[in-house]
Design an enzyme around this catalytic site. Structure first.
Site, short mmCIF file in Angstrom:
data_model
loop_
_atom_site.label_atom_id
_atom_site.label_comp_id
_atom_site.label_asym_id
_atom_site.label_seq_id
_atom_site.Cartn_x
_atom_site.Cartn_y
_atom_site.Cartn_z
N PHE A 149 0.76 -1.20 0.25
CA PHE A 149 -0.14 0.03 0.08
C PHE A 149 0.71 1.35 -0.17
O PHE A 149 0.20 2.33 -0.41
CB PHE A 149 -0.90 -0.01 1.22
CG PHE A 149 -0.45 0.62 2.64
CD1 PHE A 149 0.00 1.82 2.74
CD2 PHE A 149 0.41 -0.47 3.28
CE1 PHE A 149 0.49 2.05 4.00
CE2 PHE A 149 0.81 -0.07 4.52
CZ PHE A 149 0.86 1.14 5.15
N LYS A 173 -0.99 -6.99 -9.30
CA LYS A 173 -2.16 -7.22 -8.10
C LYS A 173 -1.70 -6.25 -7.11
O LYS A 173 -0.80 -6.41 -6.36
CB LYS A 173 -2.06 -8.48 -7.65
CG LYS A 173 -3.35 -9.14 -7.04
CD LYS A 173 -3.79 -8.22 -5.87
CE LYS A 173 -3.25 -8.13 -4.52
NZ LYS A 173 -3.42 -7.34 -3.39
N SER A 226 5.22 -7.08 3.34
CA SER A 226 6.00 -7.22 4.46
C SER A 226 6.73 -8.62 4.40
O SER A 226 6.42 -9.56 3.65
CB SER A 226 4.65 -7.53 5.58
OG SER A 226 4.01 -8.53 5.24
N CYS A 281 9.30 1.48 3.71
CA CYS A 281 10.42 0.66 4.15
C CYS A 281 11.72 1.19 4.24
O CYS A 281 12.72 0.42 4.62
CB CYS A 281 10.29 -0.45 2.97
SG CYS A 281 11.02 -0.06 1.50
P1 NAD Z 1 1.44 -6.64 2.99
O1 NAD Z 1 2.40 -7.74 3.05
O2 NAD Z 1 0.30 -6.64 4.02
O3 NAD Z 1 0.56 -6.65 1.50
C1 NAD Z 1 1.50 -6.59 0.41
C2 NAD Z 1 0.57 -7.35 -0.82
O4 NAD Z 1 0.52 -8.48 -0.23
C3 NAD Z 1 -0.70 -6.80 -0.96
O5 NAD Z 1 -0.97 -6.69 -2.38
C4 NAD Z 1 -1.59 -7.64 -0.25
O6 NAD Z 1 -2.74 -7.78 -0.73
C5 NAD Z 1 -0.90 -8.88 -0.58
N1 NAD Z 1 -1.07 -9.94 1.00
C6 NAD Z 1 -1.42 -9.39 2.01
N2 NAD Z 1 -1.79 -10.45 2.79
C7 NAD Z 1 -1.64 -11.49 2.02
C8 NAD Z 1 -1.64 -12.93 2.38
N3 NAD Z 1 -2.14 -13.45 3.60
N4 NAD Z 1 -1.52 -13.89 1.31
C9 NAD Z 1 -1.41 -13.15 0.04
N5 NAD Z 1 -1.04 -11.95 -0.04
C10 NAD Z 1 -1.30 -11.15 0.84
O7 NAD Z 1 1.93 -5.05 3.05
P2 NAD Z 1 1.77 -3.69 3.27
O8 NAD Z 1 1.12 -3.50 4.39
O9 NAD Z 1 0.70 -3.53 2.13
O10 NAD Z 1 2.95 -2.92 3.12
C11 NAD Z 1 3.64 -2.59 4.02
C12 NAD Z 1 4.89 -3.47 4.15
O11 NAD Z 1 5.69 -3.72 2.94
C13 NAD Z 1 5.83 -2.98 5.22
O12 NAD Z 1 6.34 -4.27 5.94
C14 NAD Z 1 6.99 -2.50 4.38
O13 NAD Z 1 8.48 -2.71 5.15
C15 NAD Z 1 7.12 -3.53 3.17
N6 NAD Z 1 7.73 -2.67 2.13
C16 NAD Z 1 8.81 -3.15 1.57
C17 NAD Z 1 9.61 -2.49 0.63
C18 NAD Z 1 10.76 -2.92 0.25
O14 NAD Z 1 11.24 -2.67 -0.98
N7 NAD Z 1 11.62 -3.81 1.24
C19 NAD Z 1 8.92 -1.55 0.01
C20 NAD Z 1 7.76 -1.02 0.39
C21 NAD Z 1 6.99 -1.83 1.40
#
Ligand code: NAD
Length: 494
Positions: A149, A173, A226, A281
């Site tokens: 997000f 997605k 995450s 992040c």
């Molecule tokens: P998230 O992991 O909750 O969601 C990321 C994606 O995965 C979304 O599209 C979501 O719909 C999907 N998703 C969520 N739960 C799922 C599940 N149980 N099974 C399958 N798919 C699922 O992350 P978020 O809250 O959207 O973003 C924040 C996180 O992203 C933080 O941990 C941040 O550090 C990380 N992030 C990392 C980077 C990087 O480059 N390392 C960059 C941006 C954000």
């Protein structure tokens, strides 16, 4: 109220599952729209469309692919304010930050404009008598991007620009929390001349992600989110035979040495810890302050916090917007609430005076934090800066290297020799020397170490080109028929 649906084959397509998610305005806490969630059939339709489009797209010449990227670059640049305002409306980030997101995403489209040059392989003439050997890079096929997000425009741009330019077709997605930016991108790609079916968007939750991970026609998955989900995506996708890069969470430390310019360090800390409400992040969430300057540094950060203007993202003088959801705001507030009980000192409590409507928290500063406390061990992903006091460089370095994450880090010092030693010693993928948020430019690659990345290749830049292509080596002979003979031995060059 508005409704967001999928984008398949160059047009919007209603979700068939009947399931939908709410889209909040984080600045008011009110629901402003809904997004249709994909079921298996919707994902299958998007993948089938992308598979069909692949036949022509991978044959499209490099000049044309580059030309479309150039057009896309112009469209994104011309519409950057509109994109920023959509980002701010659904994510909550302030407009200046949203414009920064678009600018950093745009770099990746600019990089992909160079695809003819980027796909040049090597050629060895006369590797054996009359034999030439050369290397070509080919697209993987249908590839998918799954994005978080916090950067609803930039992270998709990290992925699709290189993927498409390399001749793949793409299914995105995006996060279900702020899905509109992906639709603007889809419309612009169409306007830029991209054939229908090359770029598709399916919205949804775990159901759509799981189908992408299972689908036999998806060759690769690029994920950002995450750590627990990144690990799941990597393990499931690779088990199903896909190429996967999965970037996870972070806990980024800034080490401030006694010789640093403390005002500059304090400015950098406030910017890097509280910018985008800490939902980056690459945000700095821990400062390692050497004992001799820790009191002075904490005072300097504390004195700057009241000047951070917290308010709705679309108000021109807001510097920090709300968090993404009420649930996340409460989770972040819980870390501040629990810190004193664990022995830390809450210097500034961001729950005090936060606007009542919307998902706001103000900046928090927690001192005397130690490993083992929840506010140290967990990725908080909010406007909370923890101060860990250390005896010097060695203890600071050890803490960084012991941390489970290894996304970004920074050192603030005037000593070039120590900074160079830090760059050599530290087990982290992206390092800033007097730079608090060292997000690499698009012609390098972005990626952390340890639990911040599952997979081998980093995101975008040269690694992005490698990720979205596979190499083929051709050994060719156009022989002189006079040299032809039977030879049952293994081919040799001498
Ligand atoms: P998230 O992991 O909750 O969601 C990321 C994606 O995965 C979304 O599209 C979501 O719909 C999907 N998703 C969520 N739960 C799922 C599940 N149980 N099974 C399958 N798919 C699922 O992350 P978020 O809250 O959207 O973003 C924040 C996180 O992203 C933080 O941990 C941040 O550090 C990380 N992030 C990392 C980077 C990087 O480059 N390392 C960059 C941006 C954000």
């Amino acid at each position: 109220m508005y409704r967001i649906d999928h984008w398949i084959d160059g047009r919007t397509v209603a979700a068939s599952s009947g399931r939908a998610g709410k889209i909040y305005d984080p600045a008011t806490g009110q629901v402003q729209g809904e997004v249709g969630f994909a079921d298996v059939a919707d994902v299958d339709k998007a993948v089938a469309t992308a598979k069909k489009a692949l036949v022509e797209w991978r044959s499209t010449n490099l000049s044309r692919r580059a030309e479309i990227m150039f057009h896309m670059r112009e469209l994104v640049a011309a519409n950057r304010k509109e994109i920023a305002s959509v980002l701010s409306k659904e994510h909550g980030k302030v407009l200046s930050d949203a414009l920064g997101e678009v600018a950093r995403g745009l770099e990746n489209i600019e990089f992909a404009c160079g695809v003819p040059n980027l796909l040049k392989g090597g050629y060895s003439e006369q590797a054996s008598s009359g034999v030439d050997v050369y290397n070509i890079r080919q697209p993987l096929g249908v590839v998918a991007g799954i994005t978080p997000f916090n950067f609803p425009a930039m992270v998709p741009m990290w992925m699709f620009a290189n993927a498409i330019a390399c001749g793949n077709t793409f299914v995105l997605k995006p996060s279900e929390k702020d899905p509109s930016a992906s639709m603007l991108i889809a419309e612009m790609l169409k306007q830029a001349g991209l054939p229908d079916g090359v770029f598709n968007v399916v919205h949804g939750d775990k159901v759509s992600v799981d189908r992408i991970l299972d689908h036999p026609d998806v060759a690769a998955v690029s994920f950002v989110g995450s750590t627990p989900i990144a690990r799941y995506i990597y393990e499931t996708g690779t088990r199903n035979g896909k190429r996967v890069q999965a970037l996870g969470g972070a806990k980024n430390h800034m080490l401030v040495l006694p010789d640093a310019d403390l005002d500059m360090a304090a400015d950098a800390l406030v910017s890097a810890a509280y910018g985008s409400a800490g939902e980056r992040c690459m945000a700095i969430s821990v400062v390692l302050a050497v004992d001799t300057i820790a009191d002075a540094l904490v005072d300097k950060v504390k004195s700057r916090i009241p000047n951070v203007k917290v308010g709705p993202g679309n108000e021109p003088d807001s510097e920090m917007g709300p968090l993404i959801s009420g649930e996340h705001r409460d989770k972040v507030a819980g870390y501040v609430a629990g810190a004193a009980g664990e022995g830390a000192t809450v210097v500034v409590d961001g729950r005090d005076g936060a606007p009542a409507d919307g998902f706001f928290l103000k900046p928090s500063l927690i001192d005397d934090v130690k490993p083992g406390m929840k506010c140290y061990d967990d990725e908080i992903f909010g406007p909370v800066l923890s101060v860990v006091r250390v005896s010097g460089y060695d203890e600071g370095l050890q803490l960084i290297n012991d941390n489970q994450y290894g996304n970004g880090t920074a050192i603030f010092t005037r000593d070039g020799g120590v900074a160079r030693q830090f760059q050599f010693d530290v087990n982290v993928g992206m390092v800033g020397i007097n730079v608090p948020i060292p997000v690499p430019v698009s012609y390098y690659s972005f990626g952390g170490w340890k639990a911040s990345l599952f997979g081998d290749l980093h995101m975008y830049g040269p690694d992005g080109i490698s990720f979205f292509t596979r190499s083929k080596v051709v050994t060719s002979r156009w022989p002189d028929p006079r040299t032809s003979r039977v030879d049952l031995g293994f081919p040799q060059n001498r």
